[in-house]
Design a protein around this motif. Structure first.
Motif, mmCIF file in Angstrom:
data_model
loop_
_atom_site.group_PDB
_atom_site.id
_atom_site.type_symbol
_atom_site.label_atom_id
_atom_site.label_comp_id
_atom_site.label_asym_id
_atom_site.label_seq_id
_atom_site.Cartn_x
_atom_site.Cartn_y
_atom_site.Cartn_z
ATOM 1 N N VAL A 35 0.836 -1.210 0.000
ATOM 2 C CA VAL A 35 0.000 0.000 0.000
ATOM 3 C C VAL A 35 0.872 1.262 0.000
ATOM 4 O O VAL A 35 0.571 2.229 -0.708
ATOM 5 N N VAL A 36 1.966 1.252 0.774
ATOM 6 C CA VAL A 36 2.823 2.444 0.818
ATOM 7 C C VAL A 36 3.370 2.760 -0.572
ATOM 8 O O VAL A 36 3.342 3.908 -1.028
ATOM 9 N N THR A 37 3.834 1.734 -1.284
ATOM 10 C CA THR A 37 4.378 1.959 -2.637
ATOM 11 C C THR A 37 3.280 2.476 -3.565
ATOM 12 O O THR A 37 3.509 3.379 -4.385
ATOM 13 N N THR A 38 2.082 1.905 -3.428
ATOM 14 C CA THR A 38 0.967 2.355 -4.262
ATOM 15 C C THR A 38 0.662 3.824 -3.988
ATOM 16 O O THR A 38 0.451 4.622 -4.919
ATOM 17 N N ILE A 39 0.666 4.189 -2.717
ATOM 18 C CA ILE A 39 0.393 5.585 -2.343
ATOM 19 C C ILE A 39 1.458 6.513 -2.935
ATOM 20 O O ILE A 39 1.149 7.581 -3.469
ATOM 21 N N LEU A 40 2.713 6.079 -2.876
ATOM 22 C CA LEU A 40 3.788 6.907 -3.446
ATOM 23 C C LEU A 40 3.596 7.064 -4.956
ATOM 24 O O LEU A 40 3.775 8.146 -5.514
ATOM 25 N N GLY A 41 3.197 5.962 -5.611
ATOM 26 C CA GLY A 41 2.958 6.019 -7.058
ATOM 27 C C GLY A 41 1.844 7.005 -7.386
ATOM 28 O O GLY A 41 1.933 7.775 -8.347
ATOM 29 N N LEU A 42 0.803 6.990 -6.564
ATOM 30 C CA LEU A 42 -0.325 7.880 -6.854
ATOM 31 C C LEU A 42 -0.002 9.329 -6.530
ATOM 32 O O LEU A 42 -0.504 10.241 -7.182
ATOM 33 N N GLU A 43 0.848 9.549 -5.531
ATOM 34 C CA GLU A 43 1.289 10.936 -5.291
ATOM 35 C C GLU A 43 2.068 11.430 -6.508
ATOM 36 O O GLU A 43 1.854 12.531 -7.005
ATOM 37 N N ALA A 44 2.974 10.566 -6.989
ATOM 38 C CA ALA A 44 3.806 10.953 -8.135
ATOM 39 C C ALA A 44 2.934 11.211 -9.379
ATOM 40 O O ALA A 44 3.182 12.144 -10.139
ATOM 41 N N LEU A 45 1.892 10.396 -9.550
ATOM 42 C CA LEU A 45 0.998 10.604 -10.692
ATOM 43 C C LEU A 45 0.273 11.951 -10.559
ATOM 44 O O LEU A 45 0.167 12.714 -11.519
ATOM 45 N N GLY A 46 -0.202 12.246 -9.354
ATOM 46 C CA GLY A 46 -0.887 13.523 -9.120
ATOM 47 C C GLY A 46 0.051 14.701 -9.312
ATOM 48 O O GLY A 46 -0.372 15.789 -9.702
ATOM 49 N N TYR A 47 1.337 14.479 -9.045
ATOM 50 C CA TYR A 47 2.333 15.549 -9.223
ATOM 51 C C TYR A 47 2.620 15.787 -10.703
ATOM 52 O O TYR A 47 2.615 16.916 -11.183
ATOM 53 N N GLY A 48 2.834 14.694 -11.425
ATOM 54 C CA GLY A 48 3.294 14.840 -12.801
ATOM 55 C C GLY A 48 2.180 15.028 -13.809
ATOM 56 O O GLY A 48 2.402 15.604 -14.874
#
Ligand SMILES: Cc1cc2nc3c(=O)[nH]c(=O)nc-3n(C[C@H](O)[C@H](O)[C@H](O)COP(=O)(O)OP(=O)(O)OC[C@H]3O[C@@H](n4cnc5c(N)ncnc54)[C@H](O)[C@@H]3O)c2cc1C
Length: 387
Positions: A72-85
């Motif tokens: 879940v932590v990795t998924t959350i990081l991926g989604l933060e990065a998607l929201g950023y980029g």
């Protein structure tokens, strides 16, 4: 002096930090035509498919079921990065809705044949999912729903109207929640996997909305819609539990994308406040402007910590219902404040549609309403405190 806006999260593993950067780079490479599509309310199937090919949709689903098997932590990081980029917050919202309200329930509650039927295509971009909880008379009080699933020979007949359903106009899989029993509240609600196009299931026109306009939304109608008994997800009466499981994931992970959007907006404000001069100096030298940017940094860092806390707890099999409510309320409200301040910092230019900052406000406001309003999150938190 270089602006200190690095997001790099020292307290995740090097692999997670590298994944975050990879997703940022991928998201930055996506078509950037969001302004026009926001006006026209157009969903991009092309970006959807590119995200699937990269592995976004599949992130939390186990590899043997067609996903990427991230924690879940990795998924959350991926989604933060998607929201950023990715500046298309509507598309990112649609992806989140698809993952948390379709993939997760099928993965967690589906029988092997349901998982095999749906998960590979939900992960690889061929199929899009939505879930139908809200009804015209049952919003925050979702379990006051009136839609029914009447048992008949070989299956159930669904009747009812659902509203504000994200992804409905483009969905292949519709998860329907309806009453199968006479229990009150969450008791007696069951969930069904309904394939789009099933006779008796229809979708209304796309709803025109304030923000997240590239995310399609519509009413869904069930009029004597027959589904076979095998279409039930989980057990009879398990609908309430399935819904709560979706919400726990959704509240943490959708907000992760908002953290990314806030970070992007903060960086834009830093650049502008350093460049724009009034009264002979950069506006960032005025304390009231600098304080707004500092508050954005506080919001980004605190928000990230709150969503990662939920991920950390979920990775350890913990419930995290209250922590998800804390994250949802805090991040969604911080995001509205951040985007309002961003317009203020940019002055008249910020108010112009061309600046694309006003879209940030419109997109952020939805966060205080979907997945349970801020008021409902505070009810959950207060209940958790014994009130
Ligand atoms: C962008 C977006 C996407 C959505 N996507 C979906 C979807 O995919 N599927 C789906 O099923 N639904 C979806 N919804 C619906 C969403 O879940 C509901 O809008 C939300 O739960 C609120 O319900 P409501 O709109 O009926 O407001 P109401 O429940 O009528 O609330 C109106 C006001 O009263 C307040 N209120 C209500 N009850 C209480 C209480 N007990 N204590 C204090 N205040 C209270 C609310 O906080 C709110 O301010 C979406 C909504 C939005 C905006």
């Amino acid at each position: 002096m270089k602006a200190a806006v690095s997001p790099v999260i020292e307290w995740v593993t090097p692999e997670q930090a590298e994944f975050y950067e990879q997703v940022c780079r991928f998201a930055g490479s996506l078509p950037d035509d969001v302004s026009a599509r926001d006006r026209a309310e157009t969903f991009s199937r092309e970006i959807w498919e590119r995200c699937a090919t990269f592995g976004i949709q599949g992130m939390p689903v186990p590899q043997e079921l067609g996903g990427g098997g991230s924690d879940v932590v990795t998924t959350i990081l991926g989604l933060e990065a998607l929201g950023y980029g990715c500046r298309d917050a509507g598309l990112v919202f649609s992806l989140n809705a698809h993952m948390w309200t379709s993939e997760i329930p099928v993965w967690m509650f589906g029988r092997p044949e349901q998982q095999e039927r749906w998960l590979p295509s939900l992960c690889d971009g061929r199929a899009i999912g939505c879930h139908t909880i809200t009804e015209p008379e049952a919003g925050s009080d979702a379990f006051a729903m009136r839609s029914t699933a009447r048992p008949v020979d070989g299956g159930f007949v669904l009747n009812g109207r659902k509203t504000f359903i994200t992804n409905a106009p483009v969905a292949d899989l519709i998860i329907a929640f309806a009453r199968t029993g006479s229990g009150v509240g969450p008791y007696g609600i069951s969930a069904f996997l309904v394939e789009a196009g099933t006779p008796g299931c229809s979708v209304g026109p796309n709803m025109d909305k304030m923000g997240l306009r590239t995310s399609p939304m519509a009413d869904v109608f069930f009029d004597d819609c027959f589904v076979p008994a095998e279409a039930m997800l989980g057990k009879p009466g398990q609908g309430g539990e399935i819904f709560q499981a979706s919400m726990r994931w959704e509240r943490a992970c959708i907000m992760a994308s908002q953290v990314g959007a806030m970070r992007r907006t903060m960086e834009q404000c830093v650049r502008y406040a350093r460049r724009r001069r009034q009264f002979g100096k950069p506006i960032g030298k005025f304390e009231s402007v600098a304080d707004k940017v500092a508050n954005m940094k506080i919001a980004v860092d605190a928000s990230r910590a709150l969503v990662l806390r939920v991920g950390w707890l979920m990775d350890r099999g913990r419930d995290a219902m209250v922590e998800a409510a804390v994250a949802k309320a805090f991040v969604s409200e911080a995001s509205v404040r951040t985007h309002l301040d961003a317009v203020q910092i940019h002055g008249g230019y910020g108010y112009m549609t061309d600046s694309e900052l006003e879209r940030g406000i419109r997109d952020a406001v939805g966060g205080t309403i979907y997945s349970g309003t801020s008021e409902i999150q505070r009810r959950i938190i207060a209940r958790g405190l014994g009130l």
